[in-house]
Scaffold this motif. Structure first.
Motif, PDB file in Angstrom:
ATOM      1  N   LEU A  94       7.864   9.900  -0.551  1.00  0.00           N
ATOM      2  CA  LEU A  94       9.343   9.580   0.223  1.00  0.00           C
ATOM      3  C   LEU A  94       9.988  10.928   0.991  1.00  0.00           C
ATOM      4  N   LYS A  95       9.683  12.265   0.494  1.00  0.00           N
ATOM      5  CA  LYS A  95       9.911  13.089   1.250  1.00  0.00           C
ATOM      6  C   LYS A  95       9.603  13.544   2.513  1.00  0.00           C
ATOM      7  N   VAL A  96       8.918  12.986   2.584  1.00  0.00           N
ATOM      8  CA  VAL A  96       7.212  12.923   3.536  1.00  0.00           C
ATOM      9  C   VAL A  96       7.344  12.047   4.593  1.00  0.00           C
ATOM     10  N   VAL A  97       7.982  10.628   3.998  1.00  0.00           N
ATOM     11  CA  VAL A  97       8.208   9.704   5.317  1.00  0.00           C
ATOM     12  C   VAL A  97       9.436  10.230   5.332  1.00  0.00           C
ATOM     13  N   LYS A  98      10.294  10.681   4.512  1.00  0.00           N
ATOM     14  CA  LYS A  98      11.510  10.513   5.230  1.00  0.00           C
ATOM     15  C   LYS A  98      11.520  12.103   6.387  1.00  0.00           C
ATOM     16  N   ARG A  99      10.717  13.048   6.373  1.00  0.00           N
ATOM     17  CA  ARG A  99      10.770  13.832   7.357  1.00  0.00           C
ATOM     18  C   ARG A  99      10.104  13.036   8.627  1.00  0.00           C
ATOM     19  N   LEU A 100       8.920  12.277   8.928  1.00  0.00           N
ATOM     20  CA  LEU A 100       8.061  11.859   9.787  1.00  0.00           C
ATOM     21  C   LEU A 100       9.578  11.035  10.456  1.00  0.00           C
ATOM     22  N   LEU A 101      10.499   9.859   9.543  1.00  0.00           N
ATOM     23  CA  LEU A 101      11.244   8.602  10.203  1.00  0.00           C
ATOM     24  C   LEU A 101      12.086   9.882  10.860  1.00  0.00           C
ATOM     25  N   ASP A 102      12.654  11.428  10.938  1.00  0.00           N
ATOM     26  CA  ASP A 102      14.014  11.517  11.025  1.00  0.00           C
ATOM     27  C   ASP A 102      12.978  12.687  12.477  1.00  0.00           C
ATOM     28  N   THR A 103      12.076  13.039  13.091  1.00  0.00           N
ATOM     29  CA  THR A 103      11.038  13.284  13.959  1.00  0.00           C
ATOM     30  C   THR A 103      10.669  12.123  14.561  1.00  0.00           C
ATOM     31  N   GLY A 104      11.168  10.809  14.126  1.00  0.00           N
ATOM     32  CA  GLY A 104      10.418  10.160  15.404  1.00  0.00           C
ATOM     33  C   GLY A 104       9.456   9.128  15.563  1.00  0.00           C
ATOM     34  N   VAL A 105       8.786   9.064  14.139  1.00  0.00           N
ATOM     35  CA  VAL A 105       6.630   8.618  14.052  1.00  0.00           C
ATOM     36  C   VAL A 105       7.826   7.016  13.793  1.00  0.00           C
ATOM     37  N   SER A 106       6.648   6.686  14.188  1.00  0.00           N
ATOM     38  CA  SER A 106       6.992   5.320  14.231  1.00  0.00           C
ATOM     39  C   SER A 106       6.192   4.577  13.037  1.00  0.00           C
ATOM     40  N   LEU A 107       6.767   3.972  12.852  1.00  0.00           N
ATOM     41  CA  LEU A 107       7.126   2.888  11.240  1.00  0.00           C
ATOM     42  C   LEU A 107       4.792   2.601  11.053  1.00  0.00           C
ATOM     43  N   GLN A 108       4.620   2.377  11.996  1.00  0.00           N
ATOM     44  CA  GLN A 108       2.647   1.949  11.487  1.00  0.00           C
ATOM     45  C   GLN A 108       2.331   3.658  11.288  1.00  0.00           C
ATOM     46  N   GLN A 109       2.786   4.274  12.062  1.00  0.00           N
ATOM     47  CA  GLN A 109       1.607   5.453  11.760  1.00  0.00           C
ATOM     48  C   GLN A 109       2.170   5.947  10.453  1.00  0.00           C
ATOM     49  N   ILE A 110       3.242   6.018   9.986  1.00  0.00           N
ATOM     50  CA  ILE A 110       3.760   6.349   8.741  1.00  0.00           C
ATOM     51  C   ILE A 110       3.010   5.795   7.598  1.00  0.00           C
ATOM     52  N   ARG A 111       2.729   4.460   7.648  1.00  0.00           N
ATOM     53  CA  ARG A 111       2.117   3.438   6.675  1.00  0.00           C
ATOM     54  C   ARG A 111       0.665   4.212   6.625  1.00  0.00           C
ATOM     55  N   THR A 112      -0.370   4.481   8.429  1.00  0.00           N
ATOM     56  CA  THR A 112      -1.360   4.922   7.932  1.00  0.00           C
ATOM     57  C   THR A 112      -1.675   6.372   7.405  1.00  0.00           C
ATOM     58  N   ALA A 113      -0.561   7.250   7.521  1.00  0.00           N
ATOM     59  CA  ALA A 113      -0.321   8.956   6.518  1.00  0.00           C
ATOM     60  C   ALA A 113      -0.187   8.561   5.063  1.00  0.00           C
ATOM     61  N   VAL A 114       0.879   7.684   4.694  1.00  0.00           N
ATOM     62  CA  VAL A 114       1.170   6.958   3.754  1.00  0.00           C
ATOM     63  C   VAL A 114      -0.824   6.145   2.816  1.00  0.00           C
ATOM     64  N   ARG A 115      -1.032   6.405   3.602  1.00  0.00           N
ATOM     65  CA  ARG A 115      -2.282   5.588   3.413  1.00  0.00           C
ATOM     66  C   ARG A 115      -3.510   7.038   2.984  1.00  0.00           C
ATOM     67  N   HIS A 116      -3.360   7.624   3.289  1.00  0.00           N
ATOM     68  CA  HIS A 116      -4.337   8.699   3.379  1.00  0.00           C
ATOM     69  C   HIS A 116      -3.890   9.709   2.354  1.00  0.00           C
ATOM     70  N   LEU A 117      -3.026   9.887   2.602  1.00  0.00           N
ATOM     71  CA  LEU A 117      -2.355  10.813   0.865  1.00  0.00           C
ATOM     72  C   LEU A 117      -3.114   9.883  -0.374  1.00  0.00           C
ATOM     73  N   ARG A 118      -2.186   9.009  -0.251  1.00  0.00           N
ATOM     74  CA  ARG A 118      -3.004   8.276  -1.387  1.00  0.00           C
ATOM     75  C   ARG A 118      -4.296   8.437  -1.753  1.00  0.00           C
ATOM     76  N   ASP A 119      -4.922   8.614  -1.115  1.00  0.00           N
ATOM     77  CA  ASP A 119      -6.752   9.172  -0.924  1.00  0.00           C
ATOM     78  C   ASP A 119      -6.559   9.716  -2.063  1.00  0.00           C
ATOM     79  N   ARG A 120      -5.917  10.760  -2.173  1.00  0.00           N
ATOM     80  CA  ARG A 120      -6.006  12.235  -1.724  1.00  0.00           C
ATOM     81  C   ARG A 120      -5.974  12.610  -3.696  1.00  0.00           C
TER      82      ARG A 120
END
Length: 205
Positions: A94-120
């Motif tokens: 959640l905290k990582v998502v907030k930081r990515l949003l604050d820096t202007g990363v698109s929600l689509q890219q954030i979803r991709t990042a979250v999927r990768h983090l889930r696999d770790r």
């Protein structure tokens, strides 16, 4: 999203541009590689606590859960009287998502990042640095990968998950948590839960 290490790095170890990139990475805390202490897997945190630790609003938390961006892995809300219960790992994401949003990363890219983090695995997360140029998100698992992105101009900013881990750990030390089994036994209204307060208001109003 994953960044490969590539070859031939040793030949450029003393390259001034590469050295400058290494110094920038160090100054930004992107090479944080300490292994934080793991927390118990069966400790959960209710919505308001997750919001406080992640630095987000309850509206964001609820929206991200409903759109399945970040779901509570210990317990999802199931009908009236039940409360979402988030794990430490969930709050870290959640905290990582907030930081990515604050820096202007698109929600689509954030979803991709979250999927990768889930696999770790949980321990693996602390060794990852996410880099972004504001458009794409890159997952780095070594100092060389971070430096290569900074050197190539793709890494405008980065998030060392080990550092975020420490921040979340420090916040949760001052906030209430509960064991999943106890939460199941005592499920129902909770004075710290915003949804519980709303339900009470509807019932009495």
């Amino acid at each position: 999203m994953a960044v490969s290490s590539g070859e031939g790095k040793s030949a450029g170890q003393h390259d001034p541009v590469r050295q400058s990139a290494r110094e920038r990475a160090g100054e930004q805390g992107l090479l944080f590689d300490e292994r934080p202490t793991a927390l118990p897997d069966d400790i959960g945190y209710r919505g308001p606590t997750a919001c406080a630790a992640a630095g987000i609003t309850y509206r964001q938390l609820d929206y991200w859960a409903r759109t399945e961006l970040v779901l509570p892995t210990i317990r999802a809300a199931q009908g009236s009287g039940s409360q979402r219960l988030y794990s430490f790992r969930d709050i870290l994401v959640l905290k990582v998502v907030k930081r990515l949003l604050d820096t202007g990363v698109s929600l689509q890219q954030i979803r991709t990042a979250v999927r990768h983090l889930r696999d770790r695995g949980v321990n693996d997360l602390a060794q990852i640095t996410l880099m972004s140029d504001g458009v794409s998100v890159y997952e780095c698992t070594s100092a060389d990968e971070v430096i290569d992105l900074l050197q190539g101009g793709q890494g405008v900013f980065g998030i060392a998950l080990g550092r975020v881990w420490r921040e979340v750990e420090g916040s949760l030390a001052e906030l209430p948590g509960e064991r999943a089994e106890a939460a199941s036994d005592a499920e129902g209204d909770h004075p710290a839960d915003e949804l519980a307060r709303r339900r009470k208001a509807r019932k009495t109003g």
